[in-house]
Structures are given as C-alpha cells and as structure tokens.
Scaffold this active site. Sequence first.
Site, mmCIF file in Angstrom:
data_model
loop_
_atom_site.group_PDB
_atom_site.id
_atom_site.type_symbol
_atom_site.label_atom_id
_atom_site.label_comp_id
_atom_site.label_asym_id
_atom_site.label_seq_id
_atom_site.Cartn_x
_atom_site.Cartn_y
_atom_site.Cartn_z
ATOM 1 N N THR A 1 0.817 -1.222 0.000
ATOM 2 C CA THR A 1 0.000 0.000 0.000
ATOM 3 C C THR A 1 0.852 1.275 0.000
ATOM 4 O OG1 THR A 1 -1.641 -1.232 1.244
ATOM 5 C CG2 THR A 1 -1.888 1.159 1.207
ATOM 6 N N GLU A 2 0.386 2.252 -0.773
ATOM 7 C CA GLU A 2 1.079 3.546 -0.870
ATOM 8 C C GLU A 2 0.122 4.659 -0.469
ATOM 9 O OE1 GLU A 2 2.710 3.765 -4.841
ATOM 10 O OE2 GLU A 2 4.172 2.184 -4.332
ATOM 11 N N GLU B 1 -3.974 -14.747 2.727
ATOM 12 C CA GLU B 1 -4.141 -13.589 3.609
ATOM 13 C C GLU B 1 -5.633 -13.336 3.866
ATOM 14 O OE1 GLU B 1 -2.478 -9.880 2.201
ATOM 15 O OE2 GLU B 1 -3.106 -8.803 4.009
ATOM 16 N N ARG B 2 -6.423 -13.414 2.805
ATOM 17 C CA ARG B 2 -7.862 -13.139 2.952
ATOM 18 C C ARG B 2 -8.532 -14.203 3.811
ATOM 19 N NH1 ARG B 2 -8.246 -10.864 -3.256
ATOM 20 N NH2 ARG B 2 -7.352 -8.848 -2.654
ATOM 21 N N GLN C 1 -23.126 -4.302 23.056
ATOM 22 C CA GLN C 1 -24.400 -3.763 23.529
ATOM 23 C C GLN C 1 -24.929 -4.567 24.726
ATOM 24 O OE1 GLN C 1 -25.680 -1.025 22.362
ATOM 25 N NE2 GLN C 1 -27.660 -1.001 23.399
ATOM 26 N N HIS D 1 -23.269 -6.053 26.904
ATOM 27 C CA HIS D 1 -22.445 -5.775 28.086
ATOM 28 C C HIS D 1 -22.824 -4.439 28.746
ATOM 29 C CE1 HIS D 1 -19.790 -9.050 26.801
ATOM 30 N NE2 HIS D 1 -19.150 -8.935 27.940
ATOM 31 N N GLY E 1 -22.794 -0.629 29.841
ATOM 32 C CA GLY E 1 -21.701 0.339 30.037
ATOM 33 C C GLY E 1 -20.350 -0.320 30.158
ATOM 34 N N GLY F 1 -6.164 -6.410 3.434
ATOM 35 C CA GLY F 1 -6.135 -7.558 2.514
ATOM 36 C C GLY F 1 -7.136 -7.455 1.382
HETATM 37 C C1 LIG Z 1 -3.982 -1.432 10.464
HETATM 38 C C2 LIG Z 1 -3.653 -1.617 9.022
HETATM 39 C C3 LIG Z 1 -2.683 -2.544 8.640
HETATM 40 C C4 LIG Z 1 -2.341 -2.685 7.306
HETATM 41 N N1 LIG Z 1 -1.294 -3.503 6.954
HETATM 42 C C5 LIG Z 1 -0.816 -3.472 5.683
HETATM 43 C C6 LIG Z 1 0.401 -4.158 5.329
HETATM 44 O O1 LIG Z 1 1.029 -4.830 6.169
HETATM 45 N N2 LIG Z 1 0.851 -4.045 4.059
HETATM 46 C C7 LIG Z 1 0.203 -3.325 3.093
HETATM 47 O O2 LIG Z 1 0.663 -3.274 1.988
HETATM 48 N N3 LIG Z 1 -0.949 -2.682 3.398
HETATM 49 C C8 LIG Z 1 -1.462 -2.723 4.663
HETATM 50 N N4 LIG Z 1 -2.615 -2.044 4.978
HETATM 51 C C9 LIG Z 1 -3.316 -1.299 3.946
HETATM 52 C C10 LIG Z 1 -4.634 -1.918 3.499
HETATM 53 O O3 LIG Z 1 -4.405 -3.080 2.775
HETATM 54 C C11 LIG Z 1 -5.349 -0.822 2.689
HETATM 55 O O4 LIG Z 1 -5.755 0.168 3.605
HETATM 56 C C12 LIG Z 1 -6.530 -1.356 1.919
HETATM 57 O O5 LIG Z 1 -6.104 -2.219 0.882
HETATM 58 C C13 LIG Z 1 -7.356 -0.210 1.296
HETATM 59 O O6 LIG Z 1 -6.553 0.673 0.592
HETATM 60 P P1 LIG Z 1 -6.660 2.250 0.907
HETATM 61 O O7 LIG Z 1 -6.616 2.438 2.369
HETATM 62 O O8 LIG Z 1 -5.669 2.950 0.084
HETATM 63 O O9 LIG Z 1 -8.124 2.643 0.437
HETATM 64 P P2 LIG Z 1 -8.560 3.105 -1.035
HETATM 65 O O10 LIG Z 1 -8.054 2.145 -2.044
HETATM 66 O O11 LIG Z 1 -8.241 4.532 -1.211
HETATM 67 O O12 LIG Z 1 -10.157 2.954 -0.927
HETATM 68 C C14 LIG Z 1 -10.965 3.865 -0.174
HETATM 69 C C15 LIG Z 1 -12.411 3.359 -0.163
HETATM 70 O O13 LIG Z 1 -12.887 3.289 -1.498
HETATM 71 C C16 LIG Z 1 -13.366 1.993 -1.789
HETATM 72 N N5 LIG Z 1 -13.052 1.662 -3.177
HETATM 73 C C17 LIG Z 1 -11.848 1.672 -3.784
HETATM 74 N N6 LIG Z 1 -11.961 1.312 -5.062
HETATM 75 C C18 LIG Z 1 -13.275 1.050 -5.270
HETATM 76 C C19 LIG Z 1 -14.041 0.620 -6.401
HETATM 77 N N7 LIG Z 1 -13.448 0.346 -7.572
HETATM 78 N N8 LIG Z 1 -15.376 0.470 -6.261
HETATM 79 C C20 LIG Z 1 -15.978 0.717 -5.077
HETATM 80 N N9 LIG Z 1 -15.322 1.130 -3.976
HETATM 81 C C21 LIG Z 1 -13.975 1.283 -4.072
HETATM 82 C C22 LIG Z 1 -12.604 1.078 -0.829
HETATM 83 O O14 LIG Z 1 -13.313 -0.125 -0.620
HETATM 84 C C23 LIG Z 1 -12.562 1.957 0.406
HETATM 85 O O15 LIG Z 1 -13.776 1.839 1.097
HETATM 86 C C24 LIG Z 1 -3.015 -1.924 6.307
HETATM 87 C C25 LIG Z 1 -4.018 -1.027 6.696
HETATM 88 C C26 LIG Z 1 -4.316 -0.844 8.012
HETATM 89 C C27 LIG Z 1 -5.336 0.177 8.390
#
Ligand SMILES: Cc1cc2nc3c(=O)[nH]c(=O)nc-3n(C[C@H](O)[C@H](O)[C@H](O)COP(=O)(O)OP(=O)(O)OC[C@H]3O[C@@H](n4cnc5c(N)ncnc54)[C@H](O)[C@@H]3O)c2cc1C
Length: 398
Positions: free
Chosen positions: A146-147, A261-262, A355, A357, A359, A382
């Site tokens: 992720t970026e 992973e999923r 709920q 539980h 408070g 994931g």
């Molecule tokens: C605690 C935590 C741990 C994580 N660990 C890792 C890790 O170890 N390695 C790693 O690489 N990443 C990691 N992630 C990142 C995670 O995989 C991403 O946050 C996730 O894939 C979503 O990407 P994004 O946050 O950029 O959301 P975005 O891609 O910007 O999406 C934002 C919203 O738009 C929706 N959306 C996007 N495209 C569409 C579409 N085509 N149609 C409809 N809806 C859409 C999404 O479902 C979401 O609700 C982690 C995230 C968290 C919060």
Amino acid sequence: MSIVDTPERRQLRELTRAFVTREVLPHLAEWERAGEVPRELHATAAKIGLLGIGFPESVGGSGGDLLDSIVVTEEIIRSGGSSGLIAALFTHGIALPHMVAAAGGQSGGLLRGRLGGGQVRGDDDLVDRYVRPTLAGTMIGALAITEPDGGSDVAAIRTTARREGDHYVVNGSKTYITSGVRADFVTTAVCTDFPGSGELSLLVIDKGTPGFTVGRRLEKLGWHCSDTAELSFVDVRVPLTNRIGEENTGFLAIMQHFAAERLSLATQAYATAQRCVELATRWCRDRATFGRPLASRQLVRHRLAEMHTRAEAARAYVHEVAARVAAGEPVVTEVAMAKNVAVAACDQVVDQALQLHGGFGYLRDAEVERHYRDARILGIGGGTTEIMNEIIAKGMGL
Ligand SMILES: Cc1cc2nc3c(=O)[nH]c(=O)nc-3n(C[C@H](O)[C@H](O)[C@H](O)COP(=O)(O)OP(=O)(O)OC[C@H]3O[C@@H](n4cnc5c(N)ncnc54)[C@H](O)[C@@H]3O)c2cc1C
C-alpha cells in the site's frame, strides 16, 4: 465432524491455547499500551513450532497446510488473544510466502534445484537469509504494497525500481505497513517500469539500507499491539539478488498469495465473533437486571442464538473454502465471498456483544471492547469489502 477436527489438529489447538494462556494473556494489555509485541515472543513461538506452521520444513517451517494455520489463528482468538496479536506475531504469513514459492518450496516440496558448481540460486539464498531466521523467530519481516496514493488498486503502484548495474535504485513510499516499525526487512512491491504501468516486482529491502527510513508509528482505532508504519525510499540501492522471482512477476505473485491472507482475515473475523458470543453468553448468565439474569429473557436468548448462528455459519463456509484452496482449486471468487461473509458476521456480532455488556462493554477493561475496535480493520485490510464485491461480481460474469 469438522474438517479441522482431526487428532493432530486437536493437539495443535491445545499447543496454541497453552501458548496464549502462558505467554500472551498475562502481557497483552501491556503490549496494547506499548504499541508492539516484544521480539522475544517471536522466539518463544518459534521454539514450540507455532511460528512455522503452514511453512514447509525444507525452508525452516514446521510443516502443515492452510487448514493448520487456520486452526492456530482461530485458537489464538478463542483463547483470549486478538486479531491484533496475530497481525503482529504472524506478519511473516504475508512477508515470506512469495520467497518460499519462488524457491519452489510450496506444499512441503524441496527447494527448486541449485545451479551447477555449487552456485546458489537467488531465491534459495533469500530463503537462507530471510525465511529461515524469521521462522526461527530471530528476524521480523513485513510486506509493503500500500502507498499513500492508494491501496486497492495494486497495479497503480508508483514506487519505482530502476536498474543500475547489479542493483535496483528504489524511490517512493509505503504506508499502513504492519510490523513496519520493528521489521528487519520489508518485502516491497515496486514498479520496474514507468509508475502506474502495473509491471511490478518484489524486492526484499533491509532495514538500515541508506535512503530507507521508517517514519512515524501510526496510531490506530484498534490492533494497538501491532505496530504500523510509513516507509520512505530515496535512492535506495537494492542488489538484484534481493528480487523475488523474475522481474515483472510481482503482480501475479501478490494476487496468488492474497488468497491465504484473505482466508486468515476471514478466520480472524469468525473467531472474533465466536469469542464475542462466548463473552456475551457468560455475561448474560451472570448479569441480572430487574431481578432476573439477562439470559432468562427470550429477547436476549434469541439475540445470542442469532449471534451464535452467524458465527458458526461463517466458520463453516470459511473452512469449506479453505479446504478447496488447500486442495489447489482456483476459488478466487469463493475466497472473496468467505471474507465478506465472515467480516459481516463479525461486525454484527461484536456490535451486539458490546451492547449486551451495557456500560461495561465500553470500558478498556472489557475484552469485548478490544474486539469491537480490532474487528473494524478486517473489512479493510487484505482487500476491502468493496474490492471483494468487485471480484465476486466478476466471478458472476458481471
Ligand atoms: C492497520 C492496518 C494494517 C495494514 N497492513 C498493511 C500491510 O502490512 N501491508 C500493506 O501493503 N498494506 C497494509 N494495509 C493497507 C490496506 O491493505 C489498505 O488500507 C486497503 O487495501 C485499502 O486501501 P486504501 O486504504 O488505500 O483505500 P482506497 O483504495 O483509497 O479505498 C478507499 C475506499 O474506497 C473503496 N473503493 C476503492 N476502489 C473502489 C471501487 N473500484 N469500487 C468501489 N469502492 C472502491 C474502498 O473499498 C474503500 O472503502 C493496512 C491497513 C491498516 C489500516
């Protein structure tokens, strides 16, 4: 009998429960406050063979398949652990599989042949340098896909790796990386063509390489014992030998390993739901209102019955899909459905358990409070619920 209910898996369950009771429960609240789990926990888990479950013995693992990993995941949560703990302690479950597969070490098979004259293949070398020490609990790895610009669209990755002699020069940034603060190395998805081209490769990048900085520890709603980081790469020189598999095969490798992973996240979801049903049931038996235990009221009993049904139905479906994945069936759509089914069950059950539980459920002292916060990430990490729906819709021919 459930497919995971074999004598060997019952033993694995007992081993896991003993580990959680002895090594985790006395310290979990402290790790939640500290924002990470200690490195020694990895070594302890490795020593009893837990860390290597699902990895072939030929690469330093303990053997077993996806269903064995599911048993461990399920039992950690059912015995009072948490999905946050699993994220922190088992990050290698997403950081290592690409290396193991590239070395031909999947399914307990032997590593693919070494080159003549004693020369070691790059991928075998990665197994020796990263996979074995990580499964021995002496190294920690992370996976960075992720970026800041987006996570759902993996093909749009903008972190680049330009070839210069026998090195790549990496530039870009990653975010939300689990175990990124503690990791000794990061399996990093990079673009080996122009940014956004979708031509991806996976590079293993060592902490301490000049130009690679680990940014701030990100504060989160849940998963408090799991450290999460931003990573930055400025002209980071990575040897070609740290590339996993062939150049431009990264996208396929990432997609192939998303299934495990999923299913792990789906398992965390239904196991969290099961644990919350147990916690709520116990609470409703003990808690009396208006002179009678909560559990004596039909409305409460029916609510608990529905929560239990949701959790058990999700568990059965995830197990069925996992067995098909373990048998090598290409069930991408079913994996996406399993994740969404389990996450939906979990979301509903943790909300209702809190709920019930009253408070107390809102207090840090309540285990259900932690599950409520931890559960929220399961429909995001994931691949989000929406992205799973995209996959399902494609599978339907839409
Ligand atoms: C605690 C935590 C741990 C994580 N660990 C890792 C890790 O170890 N390695 C790693 O690489 N990443 C990691 N992630 C990142 C995670 O995989 C991403 O946050 C996730 O894939 C979503 O990407 P994004 O946050 O950029 O959301 P975005 O891609 O910007 O999406 C934002 C919203 O738009 C929706 N959306 C996007 N495209 C569409 C579409 N085509 N149609 C409809 N809806 C859409 C999404 O479902 C979401 O609700 C982690 C995230 C968290 C919060």
